[in-house]
Design a protein around this motif. Structure first.
Motif, PDB file in Angstrom:
ATOM      1  N   TYR A 147       0.854  -1.191   0.000  1.00  0.00           N
ATOM      2  CA  TYR A 147       0.000   0.000   0.000  1.00  0.00           C
ATOM      3  C   TYR A 147       0.888   1.239   0.000  1.00  0.00           C
ATOM      4  O   TYR A 147       2.030   1.186   0.473  1.00  0.00           O
ATOM      5  CB  TYR A 147      -0.846  -0.056   1.274  1.00  0.00           C
ATOM      6  CG  TYR A 147      -1.621   1.183   1.638  1.00  0.00           C
ATOM      7  CD1 TYR A 147      -2.827   1.467   1.013  1.00  0.00           C
ATOM      8  CD2 TYR A 147      -1.172   2.041   2.640  1.00  0.00           C
ATOM      9  CE1 TYR A 147      -3.565   2.589   1.372  1.00  0.00           C
ATOM     10  CE2 TYR A 147      -1.907   3.158   3.009  1.00  0.00           C
ATOM     11  CZ  TYR A 147      -3.104   3.431   2.367  1.00  0.00           C
ATOM     12  OH  TYR A 147      -3.831   4.531   2.729  1.00  0.00           O
ATOM     13  N   GLU A 178       0.567   5.862   0.180  1.00  0.00           N
ATOM     14  CA  GLU A 178      -0.196   7.109   0.203  1.00  0.00           C
ATOM     15  C   GLU A 178       0.671   8.197  -0.408  1.00  0.00           C
ATOM     16  O   GLU A 178       1.887   8.211  -0.205  1.00  0.00           O
ATOM     17  CB  GLU A 178      -0.537   7.509   1.646  1.00  0.00           C
ATOM     18  CG  GLU A 178      -1.396   6.503   2.349  1.00  0.00           C
ATOM     19  CD  GLU A 178      -1.618   6.807   3.827  1.00  0.00           C
ATOM     20  OE1 GLU A 178      -2.668   6.393   4.337  1.00  0.00           O
ATOM     21  OE2 GLU A 178      -0.746   7.435   4.468  1.00  0.00           O
ATOM     22  N   PRO A 218      -1.904  14.462  -4.358  1.00  0.00           N
ATOM     23  CA  PRO A 218      -2.473  14.530  -5.704  1.00  0.00           C
ATOM     24  C   PRO A 218      -1.540  15.181  -6.728  1.00  0.00           C
ATOM     25  O   PRO A 218      -1.504  14.772  -7.883  1.00  0.00           O
ATOM     26  CB  PRO A 218      -3.729  15.383  -5.534  1.00  0.00           C
ATOM     27  CG  PRO A 218      -3.963  15.507  -4.079  1.00  0.00           C
ATOM     28  CD  PRO A 218      -2.715  15.118  -3.358  1.00  0.00           C
ATOM     29  N   GLN A 255       3.110   9.283  -9.014  1.00  0.00           N
ATOM     30  CA  GLN A 255       1.962   8.418  -9.295  1.00  0.00           C
ATOM     31  C   GLN A 255       2.152   7.666 -10.606  1.00  0.00           C
ATOM     32  O   GLN A 255       1.812   6.481 -10.709  1.00  0.00           O
ATOM     33  CB  GLN A 255       0.676   9.242  -9.340  1.00  0.00           C
ATOM     34  CG  GLN A 255       0.275   9.743  -7.970  1.00  0.00           C
ATOM     35  CD  GLN A 255      -0.960  10.616  -8.030  1.00  0.00           C
ATOM     36  OE1 GLN A 255      -1.955  10.221  -8.625  1.00  0.00           O
ATOM     37  NE2 GLN A 255      -0.895  11.789  -7.431  1.00  0.00           N
ATOM     38  N   LYS A 261       2.113   3.647 -10.903  1.00  0.00           N
ATOM     39  CA  LYS A 261       1.226   2.928 -11.831  1.00  0.00           C
ATOM     40  C   LYS A 261       2.044   2.034 -12.766  1.00  0.00           C
ATOM     41  O   LYS A 261       1.679   0.891 -13.017  1.00  0.00           O
ATOM     42  CB  LYS A 261       0.382   3.912 -12.644  1.00  0.00           C
ATOM     43  CG  LYS A 261      -0.722   4.537 -11.807  1.00  0.00           C
ATOM     44  CD  LYS A 261      -1.812   5.280 -12.556  1.00  0.00           C
ATOM     45  CE  LYS A 261      -1.423   6.032 -13.763  1.00  0.00           C
ATOM     46  NZ  LYS A 261      -2.442   6.992 -14.220  1.00  0.00           N
ATOM     47  N   GLU A 312      -2.259   0.291  -8.197  1.00  0.00           N
ATOM     48  CA  GLU A 312      -3.544   0.754  -8.703  1.00  0.00           C
ATOM     49  C   GLU A 312      -4.212   1.618  -7.649  1.00  0.00           C
ATOM     50  O   GLU A 312      -4.045   1.399  -6.445  1.00  0.00           O
ATOM     51  CB  GLU A 312      -4.447  -0.446  -9.039  1.00  0.00           C
ATOM     52  CG  GLU A 312      -3.876  -1.306 -10.143  1.00  0.00           C
ATOM     53  CD  GLU A 312      -4.722  -2.539 -10.435  1.00  0.00           C
ATOM     54  OE1 GLU A 312      -5.749  -2.757  -9.747  1.00  0.00           O
ATOM     55  OE2 GLU A 312      -4.342  -3.289 -11.352  1.00  0.00           O
ATOM     56  N   TYR A 313      -4.971   2.599  -8.126  1.00  0.00           N
ATOM     57  CA  TYR A 313      -5.684   3.483  -7.198  1.00  0.00           C
ATOM     58  C   TYR A 313      -6.759   2.706  -6.447  1.00  0.00           C
ATOM     59  O   TYR A 313      -7.404   1.824  -7.009  1.00  0.00           O
ATOM     60  CB  TYR A 313      -6.335   4.645  -7.960  1.00  0.00           C
ATOM     61  CG  TYR A 313      -5.328   5.598  -8.539  1.00  0.00           C
ATOM     62  CD1 TYR A 313      -4.664   6.521  -7.727  1.00  0.00           C
ATOM     63  CD2 TYR A 313      -5.034   5.587  -9.894  1.00  0.00           C
ATOM     64  CE1 TYR A 313      -3.727   7.394  -8.250  1.00  0.00           C
ATOM     65  CE2 TYR A 313      -4.098   6.462 -10.438  1.00  0.00           C
ATOM     66  CZ  TYR A 313      -3.451   7.361  -9.611  1.00  0.00           C
ATOM     67  OH  TYR A 313      -2.516   8.222 -10.127  1.00  0.00           O
ATOM     68  N   ASP A 322     -10.091   3.396  -3.410  1.00  0.00           N
ATOM     69  CA  ASP A 322     -11.033   4.463  -3.064  1.00  0.00           C
ATOM     70  C   ASP A 322     -10.948   5.000  -1.643  1.00  0.00           C
ATOM     71  O   ASP A 322     -11.557   6.015  -1.335  1.00  0.00           O
ATOM     72  CB  ASP A 322     -12.474   3.978  -3.304  1.00  0.00           C
ATOM     73  CG  ASP A 322     -12.732   3.711  -4.791  1.00  0.00           C
ATOM     74  OD1 ASP A 322     -12.086   4.352  -5.631  1.00  0.00           O
ATOM     75  OD2 ASP A 322     -13.570   2.847  -5.086  1.00  0.00           O
ATOM     76  N   VAL A 365      -4.339  10.430  -1.668  1.00  0.00           N
ATOM     77  CA  VAL A 365      -4.255   9.499  -2.791  1.00  0.00           C
ATOM     78  C   VAL A 365      -3.699   8.176  -2.253  1.00  0.00           C
ATOM     79  O   VAL A 365      -2.650   8.161  -1.618  1.00  0.00           O
ATOM     80  CB  VAL A 365      -3.330  10.056  -3.905  1.00  0.00           C
ATOM     81  CG1 VAL A 365      -3.178   9.031  -5.032  1.00  0.00           C
ATOM     82  CG2 VAL A 365      -3.875  11.371  -4.441  1.00  0.00           C
ATOM     83  N   TRP A 366      -4.442   7.085  -2.509  1.00  0.00           N
ATOM     84  CA  TRP A 366      -4.085   5.774  -1.983  1.00  0.00           C
ATOM     85  C   TRP A 366      -3.941   4.784  -3.131  1.00  0.00           C
ATOM     86  O   TRP A 366      -4.756   4.768  -4.057  1.00  0.00           O
ATOM     87  CB  TRP A 366      -5.164   5.281  -1.008  1.00  0.00           C
ATOM     88  CG  TRP A 366      -5.586   6.358  -0.051  1.00  0.00           C
ATOM     89  CD1 TRP A 366      -4.874   6.823   1.010  1.00  0.00           C
ATOM     90  CD2 TRP A 366      -6.799   7.110  -0.074  1.00  0.00           C
ATOM     91  NE1 TRP A 366      -5.579   7.826   1.643  1.00  0.00           N
ATOM     92  CE2 TRP A 366      -6.759   8.024   1.000  1.00  0.00           C
ATOM     93  CE3 TRP A 366      -7.912   7.115  -0.915  1.00  0.00           C
ATOM     94  CZ2 TRP A 366      -7.791   8.912   1.264  1.00  0.00           C
ATOM     95  CZ3 TRP A 366      -8.943   8.005  -0.658  1.00  0.00           C
ATOM     96  CH2 TRP A 366      -8.867   8.898   0.434  1.00  0.00           C
ATOM     97  N   MET A 367      -2.913   3.953  -3.051  1.00  0.00           N
ATOM     98  CA  MET A 367      -2.665   2.975  -4.111  1.00  0.00           C
ATOM     99  C   MET A 367      -2.280   1.640  -3.468  1.00  0.00           C
ATOM    100  O   MET A 367      -1.771   1.598  -2.353  1.00  0.00           O
ATOM    101  CB  MET A 367      -1.558   3.471  -5.044  1.00  0.00           C
ATOM    102  CG  MET A 367      -1.888   4.800  -5.713  1.00  0.00           C
ATOM    103  SD  MET A 367      -0.568   5.435  -6.785  1.00  0.00           S
ATOM    104  CE  MET A 367      -0.969   4.544  -8.300  1.00  0.00           C
TER     105      MET A 367
END
Length: 161
Positions: free
Chosen positions: A119, A121, A124, A130, A134, A139-140, A142, A155-157
């Motif tokens: 995970y 964080e 933006p 980011q 990716k 992946e993003y 919610d 922003v969390w991935m």
């Protein structure tokens, strides 16, 4: 960049690592509250990552730390998930492929530790970061996972390992 190595942190790296992280925050205008800037760990990253299932790496160029990142168990989360933490590079280190190599080193260590997912964080406006995440399979998602205390990072991935 010749003479550049990625290696695990040593106690002697602590001051330089803290300087790198704070400089990146200042350069990018990142909030100092609710982010890693305020973490007590910043001044002794070696000790904070010298625990089971955690590792922190530095990028060293000609004896100077120019970037850093680590992995550790995701705080306040019940699952077998680690967090890619405190990944920062000075401007001189960006755009040279070091970020991808650092992610590779961190994820390899996470797999060795047996984590099932990783995970992260971020902010933006950290668009280059980011894009890198990716490209490396993140992946993003919610909503945040766990509770890192970094409420200013919206922003969390996530990446399955």
């Amino acid at each position: 960049m010749g003479d550049t190595v990625i290696r695990e942190i040593t106690p002697e790296d602590n001051a330089q690592v803290a300087q790198v992280i704070r400089k990146v925050f200042e350069d990018m205008g990142v909030p100092k509250v609710g982010t890693a800037y305020a973490d007590k760990a910043l001044d002794d990253m070696y000790s904070n990552y010298n625990v089971p299932k955690a590792a922190y790496f530095v990028v060293e160029h000609e004896g100077k730390v120019i970037g850093c990142a680590g992995v550790a168990q995701l705080d306040n989360y019940e699952g077998n998930v680690c967090e890619l933490q405190k990944m920062y590079f000075l401007e001189e280190a960006r755009g040279k492929g070091l970020g991808a190599k650092m992610i590779e080193a961190c994820l390899q260590k996470a797999k060795e530790f047996g984590f099932e997912a990783c995970y992260l964080e971020t902010m933006p406006y950290m668009e280059a970061a980011q894009k890198l995440y990716k490209k490396n399979g993140f992946e993003y998602i919610d909503a945040p996972m766990g509770n890192t205390g970094h409420y200013s990072c919206p922003v969390w991935m996530l990446k399955k390992l």
